[in-house]
Design a protein around this motif. Structure first.
Motif, PDB file in Angstrom:
ATOM      1  N   VAL A   2       0.847  -0.528  -0.552  1.00  0.00           N
ATOM      2  CA  VAL A   2      -0.014   0.148  -0.081  1.00  0.00           C
ATOM      3  C   VAL A   2       1.043   0.816   0.508  1.00  0.00           C
ATOM      4  O   VAL A   2       2.071   1.569   0.605  1.00  0.00           O
ATOM      5  N   HIS A   3       0.607   2.201  -0.643  1.00  0.00           N
ATOM      6  CA  HIS A   3       1.338   3.492  -0.836  1.00  0.00           C
ATOM      7  C   HIS A   3       0.599   4.774  -0.682  1.00  0.00           C
ATOM      8  O   HIS A   3      -0.705   4.873  -1.269  1.00  0.00           O
ATOM      9  N   LEU A   4       0.879   5.656   0.568  1.00  0.00           N
ATOM     10  CA  LEU A   4      -0.393   7.128   0.082  1.00  0.00           C
ATOM     11  C   LEU A   4       1.057   8.252  -0.473  1.00  0.00           C
ATOM     12  O   LEU A   4       2.167   8.017  -0.371  1.00  0.00           O
ATOM     13  N   ALA A 102      -8.017  -2.564   5.546  1.00  0.00           N
ATOM     14  CA  ALA A 102      -8.207  -4.352   5.574  1.00  0.00           C
ATOM     15  C   ALA A 102      -7.394  -4.682   4.174  1.00  0.00           C
ATOM     16  O   ALA A 102      -8.320  -4.210   2.746  1.00  0.00           O
ATOM     17  N   ASN A 103      -6.684  -5.389   4.165  1.00  0.00           N
ATOM     18  CA  ASN A 103      -6.203  -6.043   2.511  1.00  0.00           C
ATOM     19  C   ASN A 103      -6.625  -7.473   2.348  1.00  0.00           C
ATOM     20  O   ASN A 103      -6.346  -7.676   1.723  1.00  0.00           O
ATOM     21  N   ASP A 104      -7.764  -7.725   2.988  1.00  0.00           N
ATOM     22  CA  ASP A 104      -8.784  -9.278   2.805  1.00  0.00           C
ATOM     23  C   ASP A 104      -9.467  -9.305   3.501  1.00  0.00           C
ATOM     24  O   ASP A 104     -10.539  -8.330   4.605  1.00  0.00           O
ATOM     25  N   SER A 105     -10.719 -10.102   3.567  1.00  0.00           N
ATOM     26  CA  SER A 105     -11.915 -10.178   4.013  1.00  0.00           C
ATOM     27  C   SER A 105     -11.924 -10.856   5.258  1.00  0.00           C
ATOM     28  O   SER A 105     -12.853 -10.711   6.281  1.00  0.00           O
ATOM     29  N   ARG A 106     -10.975 -11.205   5.372  1.00  0.00           N
ATOM     30  CA  ARG A 106     -10.776 -11.140   7.329  1.00  0.00           C
ATOM     31  C   ARG A 106     -10.987 -10.233   8.631  1.00  0.00           C
ATOM     32  O   ARG A 106     -11.664 -10.750   9.694  1.00  0.00           O
ATOM     33  N   GLY A 107     -10.753  -9.508   8.048  1.00  0.00           N
ATOM     34  CA  GLY A 107     -11.464  -8.067   8.345  1.00  0.00           C
ATOM     35  C   GLY A 107     -10.052  -7.234   9.159  1.00  0.00           C
ATOM     36  O   GLY A 107     -10.643  -6.254  10.222  1.00  0.00           O
ATOM     37  N   ASP A 108      -8.889  -8.541   9.712  1.00  0.00           N
ATOM     38  CA  ASP A 108      -7.738  -7.732  10.308  1.00  0.00           C
ATOM     39  C   ASP A 108      -7.204  -6.654   9.369  1.00  0.00           C
ATOM     40  O   ASP A 108      -7.259  -6.180   7.986  1.00  0.00           O
ATOM     41  N   THR A 109      -6.903  -5.325  10.610  1.00  0.00           N
ATOM     42  CA  THR A 109      -6.825  -4.430   9.694  1.00  0.00           C
ATOM     43  C   THR A 109      -4.983  -4.476   9.948  1.00  0.00           C
ATOM     44  O   THR A 109      -4.591  -3.723  11.055  1.00  0.00           O
TER      45      THR A 109
END
Length: 123
Positions: A2-4, A102-109
């Motif tokens: 991820v880039h900002l 989150a990078n997937d549907s598991r919800g970890d942020t």
């Protein structure tokens, strides 16, 4: 990864306006919120503003800036804009964009930071 990317910093006049922008890109499944922190010389990084990606969300601001700062979002573009009115010398700082996502549907942020953009308020 991820880039900002922040933009809009620089030298600004006291009493004038300023707009900072931040764009997020990369493997983002869902954004929880985006916002801004700042770090003035000799001081610790402090919270400035944030906004949830939920519909009808209300931005949150540090008490010291809420009358002059406006944080807005573009959900389609994964961007936030920080508009500052009536700039003050004490707004001089490096402004950092902050992303919670989150990078997937598991919800970890996760939290990501931009490299920062310098804002100097001086006549």
């Amino acid at each position: 990864q991820v880039h900002l990317v922040e933009s809009g910093g620089g030298l600004a006049q006291p009493g004038g306006p300023l707009r900072l922008s931040c764009a997020a890109s990369g493997p983002i499944f869902a954004i929880e919120n985006m916002g801004w922190f700042r770090q003035a010389p000799g001081k610790e990084r402090e919270f400035v503003a944030s906004i949830s990606w939920s519909d009808n969300s209300v931005p949150h601001y540090a008490d010291s800036v809420k009358a002059r700062f406006t944080n807005s979002k573009d959900v389609a573009k994964n961007t936030v804009d920080l508009r500052v009115d009536n700039l003050k010398p004490e707004d001089t700082a490096v402004y950092y964009c902050n992303l919670v996502y989150a990078n997937d549907s598991r919800g970890d942020t996760y939290t990501s930071w931009g490299p920062g953009t310098q804002v100097t308020v001086s006549s």
